[in-house]
Scaffold this motif. Sequence first.
Motif, PDB file in Angstrom:
ATOM      1  N   PHE A 187      -3.089  -2.594  -8.092  1.00 39.07           N
ATOM      2  CA  PHE A 187      -2.198  -3.539  -7.405  1.00 39.07           C
ATOM      3  C   PHE A 187      -1.084  -2.794  -6.685  1.00 39.07           C
ATOM      4  CE2 PHE A 187       1.276  -6.764  -7.823  1.00 39.07           C
ATOM      5  CZ  PHE A 187       0.764  -7.604  -6.862  1.00 39.07           C
ATOM      6  N   LYS A 188      -0.494  -1.838  -7.407  1.00 34.99           N
ATOM      7  CA  LYS A 188       0.601  -1.081  -6.802  1.00 34.99           C
ATOM      8  C   LYS A 188       0.112  -0.273  -5.616  1.00 34.99           C
ATOM      9  CE  LYS A 188       3.973  -0.798 -10.466  1.00 34.99           C
ATOM     10  NZ  LYS A 188       4.309  -0.142 -11.736  1.00 34.99           N
ATOM     11  N   THR A 194      -2.763  -2.952 -12.738  1.00 28.86           N
ATOM     12  CA  THR A 194      -1.414  -2.781 -12.191  1.00 28.86           C
ATOM     13  C   THR A 194      -1.399  -1.601 -11.232  1.00 28.86           C
ATOM     14  OG1 THR A 194      -0.747  -3.360 -14.413  1.00 28.86           O
ATOM     15  CG2 THR A 194       1.004  -2.816 -12.867  1.00 28.86           C
ATOM     16  N   GLY A 206       0.122  -5.307   2.032  1.00 32.86           N
ATOM     17  CA  GLY A 206      -0.103  -6.396   1.074  1.00 32.86           C
ATOM     18  C   GLY A 206      -1.068  -7.472   1.541  1.00 32.86           C
ATOM     19  N   ASP A 207      -2.159  -7.099   2.222  1.00 28.74           N
ATOM     20  CA  ASP A 207      -3.032  -8.168   2.699  1.00 28.74           C
ATOM     21  C   ASP A 207      -3.994  -8.646   1.623  1.00 28.74           C
ATOM     22  OD1 ASP A 207      -4.273  -5.735   2.808  1.00 28.74           O
ATOM     23  OD2 ASP A 207      -5.672  -6.365   4.387  1.00 28.74           O
ATOM     24  N   THR A 261      -3.148  -8.826  -1.603  1.00 30.83           N
ATOM     25  CA  THR A 261      -2.381  -9.050  -2.821  1.00 30.83           C
ATOM     26  C   THR A 261      -2.835 -10.293  -3.552  1.00 30.83           C
ATOM     27  OG1 THR A 261      -0.794 -10.101  -1.400  1.00 30.83           O
ATOM     28  CG2 THR A 261      -0.257  -7.879  -2.151  1.00 30.83           C
ATOM     29  N   LYS A 262      -3.176 -11.260  -2.768  1.00 33.66           N
ATOM     30  CA  LYS A 262      -3.482 -12.555  -3.373  1.00 33.66           C
ATOM     31  C   LYS A 262      -4.621 -12.438  -4.383  1.00 33.66           C
ATOM     32  CE  LYS A 262      -3.371 -17.233  -1.643  1.00 33.66           C
ATOM     33  NZ  LYS A 262      -3.813 -18.079  -0.568  1.00 33.66           N
ATOM     34  N   GLN A 271      -2.375  -0.972  -3.751  1.00 33.52           N
ATOM     35  CA  GLN A 271      -2.646  -1.879  -2.629  1.00 33.52           C
ATOM     36  C   GLN A 271      -1.360  -2.299  -1.951  1.00 33.52           C
ATOM     37  OE1 GLN A 271      -4.923  -5.054  -4.154  1.00 33.52           O
ATOM     38  NE2 GLN A 271      -6.874  -3.976  -3.887  1.00 33.52           N
ATOM     39  N   GLU A 272      -0.363  -2.529  -2.773  1.00 27.92           N
ATOM     40  CA  GLU A 272       0.927  -2.950  -2.227  1.00 27.92           C
ATOM     41  C   GLU A 272       1.479  -1.855  -1.326  1.00 27.92           C
ATOM     42  OE1 GLU A 272       4.096  -5.852  -4.271  1.00 27.92           O
ATOM     43  OE2 GLU A 272       3.918  -3.863  -5.138  1.00 27.92           O
ATOM     44  N   ALA A 273       1.282  -0.630  -1.792  1.00 31.40           N
ATOM     45  CA  ALA A 273       1.734   0.497  -0.990  1.00 31.40           C
ATOM     46  C   ALA A 273       0.976   0.565   0.334  1.00 31.40           C
ATOM     47  CB  ALA A 273       1.548   1.801  -1.780  1.00 31.40           C
ATOM     48  N   SER A 301      -5.866  -9.723  -5.912  1.00 28.27           N
ATOM     49  CA  SER A 301      -5.610  -8.924  -7.102  1.00 28.27           C
ATOM     50  C   SER A 301      -4.644  -9.646  -8.028  1.00 28.27           C
ATOM     51  CB  SER A 301      -5.070  -7.553  -6.727  1.00 28.27           C
ATOM     52  OG  SER A 301      -4.018  -7.677  -5.815  1.00 28.27           O
ATOM     53  N   ALA A 302      -3.754 -10.436  -7.441  1.00 28.40           N
ATOM     54  CA  ALA A 302      -2.840 -11.186  -8.290  1.00 28.40           C
ATOM     55  C   ALA A 302      -3.611 -12.147  -9.176  1.00 28.40           C
ATOM     56  CB  ALA A 302      -1.839 -11.942  -7.427  1.00 28.40           C
TER      57      ALA A 302
END
Lengths: 442, 522
Positions: free
Chosen positions: B490-491, B487, B498-499, B501-502, B493-495, B504-505
């Motif tokens: 992920f956070k 998490t 978001g390229d 994201t897929k 990376q989001e910061a 890590s999701a």
Amino acid sequence: MASTPQMTGVLPPTTKPAELEYGGDEVSALVLDPGTGTTRCGFAGEDTPKTCVPTYYGIIPDPEDQKYFGKLKIGENPINSVVDGMEIRNPMSDGVVENWEVATEIWRHCIEYRLSSRVEEHPLLVTEPIWNPLKKREKTTEIVFEDFNAPAYFLVKSAVCESFANSKPSALVVDMGHAYTSVTPIIDGIPLRKGSERTPLAGQHLNNQLRHQFGELGIRMAPWLTLKSKSPYTDLATAPPLRTKDFGFEPHQSFLDLQQDRFIHEFKECVSETWPEAKTFPADINNLPDNFRGIADKAFEFPDGYQRRFGIDRFLAPESLFNPSVSPKALTGDLPKGIAEMIKDSIDHLDADIRANMLNNIVVVGGTSLLYRINERLNHELMTMFPGPRVKIHSPGQIPERKYSAWLGGSILASCGAFHQLWISKQEYDEVGANIIERRAK
Amino acid sequence: MSGAVTDVRDVLGIDPTTLDQQPRQPPLKKQRTVEKRPDGITRELYALLGENAPPVAVVEHRFKDKPKFLGSVAPWREQTFKNPARRDGMELKHWVRQNSLQDSAADDVAGAMEIQQTAVPLDYQFAKFNIKINLLEYSDAEYDAVLKDDDWSRQETDYLFKLIKDYDLRWVVVADRYEFAGKEDRTMEDLKSRYYSVCRNVMEMRTPVTMMSTEEGALYSAMHYNKEQEVERKRIVQMQLYRTPAEVEHEQHLIAELRRIHDSHQQLLEEREELFNRLDYPQSTGSIAAYQGSQGLATLAQNILNSDRNKKRKSIAAPSGQAAEDEKATTTTATATTTAAATKPTPSAAASAASPAVSRQGSIAEPPSKPHGHSRNESTASASAPTPLKDKNKSNIKQLTKAEEAQYNLTHHEKLQPGVFFRTMKMNLPKANSFINKSPAIMAELNIPQILSMPTSKTCAKYEVLAREIAALMDIRKQLEKVEQETKVFKAQEAMGGDRTKRSASVLSDVSRSSKRPKKEK
């Protein structure tokens, strides 16, 4: 037997081949495949012709000679040696024999000199192009029975042989030879007249295009044979003087052309390449767009030592086979159709039921089909033309099989047991005359 | 043999000669099995090799053997032959292999000549491929009677039939070569239509349709040719051939869609069928004739009772070995009165014990053949018991309740291990590394000693449960840490943008899936 290793697939001499798997019955027939570039000849049942003689012949004109009007020089060595006054000519015109006296001599040379066989002892199978007119077929028959005195003879279309050589009774045969590229649909070994097409876009056309292209670049096309020595250079402006041999006479221009064809042929083999896709070929090669992605350059050294890298211009001559409007040397008269166009035309002439089968069995043979990536381009164009049906191009991977496909098919045919009932015998010829060919070999 | 050994033998009074031979025999045998040394290896090298000699390529420096042919080489002779398919009698030459029988005579010329005459095959083997099709022929009278057509002249019809004969009904070729003066534009459909109509008319005239044999009838109906339909078919074939790429793509898409629908439909049908099968009651297969009399009914009732009992017993017997005691077998023990009969079960009793098993399967077995009067009572009793042996034990041992068992610390084991051991050694503790490393700390926290001071079976069982729970807890904690870490990543990376994201999701979903498993166990 364990101590004698045997090749797999080869029967030991003590075993008879099973009758069902072997349909051959060799009657020591000869197969003759006369073309404009070369004349191929050999024994039926073999996989390559024993001899391949240039159809071009040398002649030293002599008006007193009643038969040939000169002294003939036939064969690879005589035509490539420098002789005072020797002209180079070709007995074929339009893909069929024009000068019968010389053609007969060339055939005789092939069989008697090169194969050391006696013509009158062997059945003879001769190939012909599909457009061979009746007159010429009768003349061939006459020569074989009257001049050669052969015991049996048959005339078969080269396209049929080519489809047999690729083990296909029905195929669309695309034969890219020296003088002509022809498209012939074959159904069960019978060629169809209505779908047959031909175009002069072939090997000779490429030679002429390249010769013109080199001339425009200002390259001195002195052939190997006339040069004493060469010194490598890359800039045409500072070219060293030519060091030519002094023969004491000027070789005939036709002889020089033939010699030029030899290095042009090498250029075709080493440097020329077909552009893989029609639509990405640049419209103007002198003005390439910025985003244009080319294919790697290739270097070539001319006989006089001039070295040059060829980029997009090495694709130009092969491109003209598919799109004649880009030919470096403008073609005279009506613009012929490109090869892919011609195949489409041929397919359009056929019955709707057999079209899909023909597209699935396209056989591409002939020496010019060895041009690098030509099949890839052809496949691409046909796939664009016919997106629905399955398009499949069959082309032998072996170079001799591609070059001598017609001969090979003839060799298969003449050594096939079921074929022997088709031979035209001397007796039949004596009874009916030369017209028998039209009845028997349709 | 050393002197010491002979002395001992002398003392023991053993005859040395007899003994000498016996022990020597085994080594002799062994020597015999030793493989012969191959030729290419020196003796010294060979002695170094053990039992499993490595594969050594032995190179022999000599010429290859002469090939040994199995039979004598058959001679081949050039022979002339005639092809029966030819009318001109042309003779060609080919090479023919002579068979071995003629080899012996092949030496002398006269013999060879003789053979050549006999060896000429009566029938040329390829003549059989000379096949001509059977084509219908019509006479002048027939033509005048039924074949007249305004569009087709007699000459043209003849020409058509000649072409068909020449090209063996290859319509494509016939249409290609059709060149009749003034009628060059005839299509293949025109030619086919004419040919089939001629054939049908002639056939019909020769034998009326009603009189035709089945073969003729089939041929007659096969000759039916609908020209319009054929033209239309060709038009469609042509249309299909010249589709644009977009059309081809669309069609492929439709086909895929169709297949998908078909597949899901198929699946639905299968599922429904399965459901129906589940809801359906089992079909009876046997006949009911046997149970129509009162005696039959009684047997049936008895059998059902037996099978019921068996079912019940089985369901209880399955979970533990204690079932034998818990079972409501009091009736059985009561009926098994005589101990003498119980200790010595007769074969008939064993046979009857098997009978319920048969009856359970649906086919009602006959009651066991009546034994002699004495064992009758006992046999019915033991029929319901799984084995007569257990019966015997039960009758001797007093039945204990659970409380009593606990009081006397009486336990039952599936299998007793021989020898003496500590109960703690047999505890089933989790094997995970994390447990082994961390459990001492947790145990200390819980105030539980590492080594149980009073390892009764109860405490051991409790301890096992505790250990399992600790292990599960640790597992969950580990998963939790992992998820938290993910998490965080992920956070972060989001910061950052978001390229990715897929990717890590998908990782996250994997983690959550795996973390679910231990929770379920708990």
